[in-house]
Design a protein around this motif. Structure first.
Motif, PDB file in Angstrom:
ATOM      1  N   ILE A   1      33.127  58.737  41.467  1.00  0.00           N
ATOM      2  CA  ILE A   1      33.129  57.684  40.451  1.00  0.00           C
ATOM      3  C   ILE A   1      32.949  56.321  41.110  1.00  0.00           C
ATOM      4  CG2 ILE A   1      34.591  56.452  38.796  1.00  0.00           C
ATOM      5  CD1 ILE A   1      35.804  59.287  38.134  1.00  0.00           C
ATOM      6  N   ILE A   2      33.738  56.046  42.134  1.00  0.00           N
ATOM      7  CA  ILE A   2      33.649  54.736  42.797  1.00  0.00           C
ATOM      8  C   ILE A   2      32.317  54.579  43.514  1.00  0.00           C
ATOM      9  CG2 ILE A   2      34.616  53.331  44.658  1.00  0.00           C
ATOM     10  CD1 ILE A   2      37.365  54.148  43.691  1.00  0.00           C
ATOM     11  N   ARG A   3      31.868  55.621  44.211  1.00  0.00           N
ATOM     12  CA  ARG A   3      30.601  55.532  44.955  1.00  0.00           C
ATOM     13  C   ARG A   3      29.426  55.235  44.021  1.00  0.00           C
ATOM     14  NH1 ARG A   3      30.566  60.296  46.999  1.00  0.00           N
ATOM     15  NH2 ARG A   3      29.106  61.190  45.531  1.00  0.00           N
ATOM     16  N   HIS A   4      29.303  56.003  42.951  1.00  0.00           N
ATOM     17  CA  HIS A   4      28.180  55.797  42.028  1.00  0.00           C
ATOM     18  C   HIS A   4      28.281  54.470  41.284  1.00  0.00           C
ATOM     19  CE1 HIS A   4      26.014  59.444  42.646  1.00  0.00           C
ATOM     20  NE2 HIS A   4      27.045  60.207  42.370  1.00  0.00           N
ATOM     21  N   TRP A   5      29.489  54.093  40.887  1.00  0.00           N
ATOM     22  CA  TRP A   5      29.657  52.821  40.185  1.00  0.00           C
ATOM     23  C   TRP A   5      29.257  51.662  41.100  1.00  0.00           C
ATOM     24  CZ3 TRP A   5      32.564  48.367  40.707  1.00  0.00           C
ATOM     25  CH2 TRP A   5      32.575  47.528  39.587  1.00  0.00           C
ATOM     26  N   CYS A   6      29.682  51.723  42.351  1.00  0.00           N
ATOM     27  CA  CYS A   6      29.331  50.653  43.295  1.00  0.00           C
ATOM     28  C   CYS A   6      27.825  50.600  43.535  1.00  0.00           C
ATOM     29  CB  CYS A   6      30.060  50.837  44.617  1.00  0.00           C
ATOM     30  SG  CYS A   6      31.794  50.365  44.523  1.00  0.00           S
ATOM     31  N   GLU A   7      27.185  51.753  43.638  1.00  0.00           N
ATOM     32  CA  GLU A   7      25.740  51.779  43.856  1.00  0.00           C
ATOM     33  C   GLU A   7      24.978  51.173  42.683  1.00  0.00           C
ATOM     34  OE1 GLU A   7      24.837  55.901  44.511  1.00  0.00           O
ATOM     35  OE2 GLU A   7      25.667  55.894  46.537  1.00  0.00           O
ATOM     36  N   LEU A   8      25.442  51.413  41.469  1.00  0.00           N
ATOM     37  CA  LEU A   8      24.698  51.005  40.286  1.00  0.00           C
ATOM     38  C   LEU A   8      25.156  49.685  39.670  1.00  0.00           C
ATOM     39  CD1 LEU A   8      24.516  54.505  38.581  1.00  0.00           C
ATOM     40  CD2 LEU A   8      22.695  53.343  39.824  1.00  0.00           C
ATOM     41  N   LYS A   9      26.381  49.291  39.880  1.00  0.00           N
ATOM     42  CA  LYS A   9      26.918  48.170  39.120  1.00  0.00           C
ATOM     43  C   LYS A   9      27.545  47.063  39.969  1.00  0.00           C
ATOM     44  CE  LYS A   9      28.537  46.926  34.909  1.00  0.00           C
ATOM     45  NZ  LYS A   9      28.108  47.023  33.594  1.00  0.00           N
ATOM     46  N   CYS A  10      28.138  47.408  41.061  1.00  0.00           N
ATOM     47  CA  CYS A  10      28.946  46.468  41.831  1.00  0.00           C
ATOM     48  C   CYS A  10      28.074  45.461  42.573  1.00  0.00           C
ATOM     49  CB  CYS A  10      29.810  47.245  42.815  1.00  0.00           C
ATOM     50  SG  CYS A  10      31.080  46.282  43.590  1.00  0.00           S
ATOM     51  N   HIS A  11      28.512  44.217  42.618  1.00  0.00           N
ATOM     52  CA  HIS A  11      27.777  43.161  43.313  1.00  0.00           C
ATOM     53  C   HIS A  11      28.268  42.964  44.744  1.00  0.00           C
ATOM     54  CE1 HIS A  11      25.639  41.940  39.749  1.00  0.00           C
ATOM     55  NE2 HIS A  11      26.771  41.850  39.087  1.00  0.00           N
ATOM     56  N   THR A  12      29.298  43.669  45.134  1.00  0.00           N
ATOM     57  CA  THR A  12      29.847  43.491  46.473  1.00  0.00           C
ATOM     58  C   THR A  12      29.939  44.846  47.165  1.00  0.00           C
ATOM     59  OG1 THR A  12      32.108  43.743  45.660  1.00  0.00           O
ATOM     60  CG2 THR A  12      31.243  41.506  45.771  1.00  0.00           C
ATOM     61  N   ASP A  13      30.024  44.806  48.485  1.00  0.00           N
ATOM     62  CA  ASP A  13      30.251  46.034  49.245  1.00  0.00           C
ATOM     63  C   ASP A  13      31.731  46.376  49.128  1.00  0.00           C
ATOM     64  OD1 ASP A  13      27.636  46.309  50.096  1.00  0.00           O
ATOM     65  OD2 ASP A  13      27.959  45.084  51.874  1.00  0.00           O
ATOM     66  N   LEU A  14      31.997  47.563  48.681  1.00  0.00           N
ATOM     67  CA  LEU A  14      33.371  47.977  48.466  1.00  0.00           C
ATOM     68  C   LEU A  14      33.591  49.289  49.201  1.00  0.00           C
ATOM     69  CD1 LEU A  14      35.950  47.295  46.799  1.00  0.00           C
ATOM     70  CD2 LEU A  14      35.045  48.781  45.027  1.00  0.00           C
ATOM     71  N   GLU A  15      34.590  49.314  50.047  1.00  0.00           N
ATOM     72  CA  GLU A  15      34.898  50.540  50.773  1.00  0.00           C
ATOM     73  C   GLU A  15      35.564  51.524  49.825  1.00  0.00           C
ATOM     74  OE1 GLU A  15      37.385  51.892  54.692  1.00  0.00           O
ATOM     75  OE2 GLU A  15      36.482  49.888  54.631  1.00  0.00           O
ATOM     76  N   ASN A  16      35.133  52.773  49.876  1.00  0.00           N
ATOM     77  CA  ASN A  16      35.660  53.800  48.982  1.00  0.00           C
ATOM     78  C   ASN A  16      36.969  54.343  49.559  1.00  0.00           C
ATOM     79  OD1 ASN A  16      36.117  56.001  47.328  1.00  0.00           O
ATOM     80  ND2 ASN A  16      33.979  56.605  47.257  1.00  0.00           N
ATOM     81  N   PRO A  17      38.115  54.025  48.953  1.00  0.00           N
ATOM     82  CA  PRO A  17      39.394  54.470  49.511  1.00  0.00           C
ATOM     83  C   PRO A  17      39.620  55.977  49.394  1.00  0.00           C
ATOM     84  CG  PRO A  17      39.757  53.377  47.416  1.00  0.00           C
ATOM     85  CD  PRO A  17      38.301  53.230  47.739  1.00  0.00           C
ATOM     86  N   PHE A  18      38.879  56.652  48.510  1.00  0.00           N
ATOM     87  CA  PHE A  18      39.084  58.077  48.283  1.00  0.00           C
ATOM     88  C   PHE A  18      38.173  58.963  49.129  1.00  0.00           C
ATOM     89  CE2 PHE A  18      40.427  55.942  44.372  1.00  0.00           C
ATOM     90  CZ  PHE A  18      41.741  56.382  44.319  1.00  0.00           C
ATOM     91  N   ALA A  19      37.336  58.359  49.943  1.00  0.00           N
ATOM     92  CA  ALA A  19      36.427  59.139  50.789  1.00  0.00           C
ATOM     93  C   ALA A  19      37.216  59.842  51.891  1.00  0.00           C
ATOM     94  CB  ALA A  19      35.368  58.228  51.398  1.00  0.00           C
TER      95      ALA A  19
END
Length: 182
Positions: free
Chosen positions: A136-154
């Motif tokens: 969820i976080i990975r895909h949301w960041c790829e498609l929507k997020c304007h900043t680089d966000l580290e995925n805490p659940f990886a």
């Protein structure tokens, strides 16, 4: 919108923001609003539940050919993962996803580890939750997020272990001879 993105945009794209910042002579713009309009305030990212809803919208085309039941079965484990995270780490459940730290994710993993050790559930179930939240976080960041966000659940998954809830005793020699070989 962060200032680095504003600087990459054209003047025409930024003009409405500049006009809003200028305000009118009768009504001055408050300083905190000015700072926000000009990109001086950090972007406030949505909480995990809102990210899930946006993720569902962003991936809607992947489920066009699914029946209502199949879509429901796709939604349920992701919503369950979200609910489990809210139970395990309630202080972060309502915070923006940028506020969820690796320590929060590790607390979630520890919550699952305690449940697995107690025999309540299996490691496979926990791994599914980690995978869904990470996706969820990975895909949301790829498609929507304007900043680089580290995925805490990886990379939270539990290793392959013999699961006490699943292991079954072998068939006895007598049972095989009397049932299968007759």
């Amino acid at each position: 919108m962060p200032s680095d993105i504003l600087l990459r945009r054209t003047f025409e794209e930024n003009l409405p923001r500049l006009m809003a910042e200028a305000g009118s002579a009768a009504m001055l713009t408050p300083p905190e609003v000015e700072e926000s309009i000009l990109g001086g305030v950090e972007v406030a990212l949505p909480p995990l539940l809102e990210v899930l809803q946006e993720f569902i919208e962003l991936t809607k085309t992947k489920h066009v050919r699914k029946s209502d039941r199949q879509r429901h079965l796709w939604h349920v484990p992701r919503e369950r993962a979200m609910s489990n995270f809210e139970k395990a780490v309630p202080r972060r459940a309502k915070a923006g996803i940028d506020r969820i730290t690796r320590d929060d994710a590790l607390a979630f993993r520890a919550w699952w580890a305690a449940r697995i050790e107690a025999g309540e559930t299996r490691a496979v179930t926990a791994n599914k939750d980690f995978g869904h939240l990470s996706q969820i976080i990975r895909h949301w960041c790829e498609l929507k997020c304007h900043t680089d966000l580290e995925n805490p659940f990886a990379k939270l998954r539990f290793g392959k272990t013999i699961d006490p809830l699943v292991s079954r005793p072998p068939f006895s020699r007598k049972w095989v001879e009397t049932r299968l070989l007759t």
